[in-house]
Design an enzyme around this catalytic site. Sequence first.
Site, PDB file in Angstrom:
ATOM      1  NE  ARG A 184      28.404  35.839  54.648  1.00  7.81           N
ATOM      2  CZ  ARG A 184      28.086  34.548  54.739  1.00  7.81           C
ATOM      3  NH1 ARG A 184      28.904  33.630  54.244  1.00  7.81           N
ATOM      4  NH2 ARG A 184      26.970  34.176  55.300  1.00  7.81           N
ATOM      5  CG  ASP A 202      37.520  38.604  49.318  1.00  2.51           C
ATOM      6  OD1 ASP A 202      37.004  37.981  50.257  1.00  2.51           O
ATOM      7  OD2 ASP A 202      38.131  38.056  48.376  1.00  2.51           O
ATOM      8  NE  ARG A 258      40.150  40.208  44.021  1.00  3.79           N
ATOM      9  CZ  ARG A 258      40.652  39.926  45.219  1.00  3.79           C
ATOM     10  NH1 ARG A 258      39.853  39.793  46.264  1.00  3.79           N
ATOM     11  NH2 ARG A 258      41.939  39.752  45.359  1.00  3.79           N
TER      12      ARG A 258
END
Lengths: 245, 245
Positions: free
Chosen positions: A52, A54, A198
């Site tokens: 999933r 972002d 990230r």
Amino acid sequence: MPLLTYKAIIAYDGTDFLGYQIQASGRTVQGEIEAALETITQTSIRILAAGRTDSGVHATGQVISFTANWKHSTDALHRALRANLPQDIVVKTLTTTNTGFHPRFDAKSRQYRYTIINQPLPDVLRRRYALHIAQPLDVARMQEASQQLLGTHDFAAFGRPPQGDNTVRTITQAEWRTNNADVYFYITANAFLYRMVRRIVGTLLMVGLGEMNVEDVKTILKTKDRAKAGAPSAACGLCLINVMY
Amino acid sequence: MPLLTYKAIIAYDGTDFLGYQIQASGRTVQGEIEAALETITQTSIRILAAGRTDSGVHATGQVISFTANWKHSTDALHRALRANLPQDIVVKTLTTTNTGFHPRFDAKSRQYRYTIINQPLPDVLRRRYALHIAQPLDVARMQEASQQLLGTHDFAAFGRPPQGDNTVRTITQAEWRTNNADVYFYITANAFLYRMVRRIVGTLLMVGLGEMNVEDVKTILKTKDRAKAGAPSAACGLCLINVMY
């Protein structure tokens, strides 16, 4: 009509989506694909995905699956999807697969690429797809630091799990490459925690900018404390490029 | 305060602009830069540009000029512009120049690049910056056809003049290059008619797709009839890359 399971490799430009996963309101990749499938098949179809992503994160190798009553060829379904999807989602391949295939649970590993443009001026035509950093990065030190993350570790310092409590993951690739002003980070793991890539990039960038030492990365990993790691780097630089089964 | 003339090389992502030239309503490159200059200098400043690019057309080498009463350094003005411009406009260089410099009238030639992605599937991350063509292009024939356009001709068949009646222009470069699936067209002329590059590309694409012969391009040029040429190719593939003085 036969109930078949389909597997698709899809690409999308994450810029104008609130992320992959369908939400009560707002434009999502899942929402657009399910709407297209409903238009095509006149039935409500739920799709599954490998990951999933972002809001703002891109994909060139996301994998989805769904089951459908479809009496025409797989090619015809592929064409119908192309005709009914918006310009920022492309179904690259569509094949039938075994019943019970699950793109997330069956995936052995995922590969992401993070793109940075490291030059004094931003590249105005690539600002949606890369993070611009004006200060020179020490990529050799970032590469050295990233090697601390290889292997099986508790990555609690770099993210929370999407579900459950287990924060142990296995990273098999963590590699910086450069091409002129472009700096790419390729990372492969069996699975990733929420915003883990990230947060890792954000931390390694601190090393590359001289704000952190190579050894600090190992220390942060050991603390299991998210407050110690760097802030997540911008979503626009991230792209899910491959899911391996 | 001294009244100085400034020359800037600017880049912009044309996607979200109604073109370069300021309009009564709608977002334009000129409008955004003049608004930034007004914020910075607290005076109304009119800017001049080498070329008025259309809605959706990009630039990496557009040249603008303006005069301003500015008591600080040129570097300080450059920084102030960067701080006050939106993300899709970048001032690459800013220098002072001679009074009376005119970016359009003083330009000796302009160079544009048109980008095509020639592969079965669209590249979802580059759809704002390139035209996707799924059918294989015969680039060698396109190159041959483009050579018919070199030199000084009346290009009335490929566009109307931005002002005045003269449609004679001199093309000094018309060159197709490929890099994997990327197909680039580089074209340089002393000046271009309205939508001339896109009409030329649209016509040469018909040659590349086998819908027109190499010789037809010469014939179209001779007719001076816009109805004979191909339709303008999509704006997103076009980029003003260089203005020579």
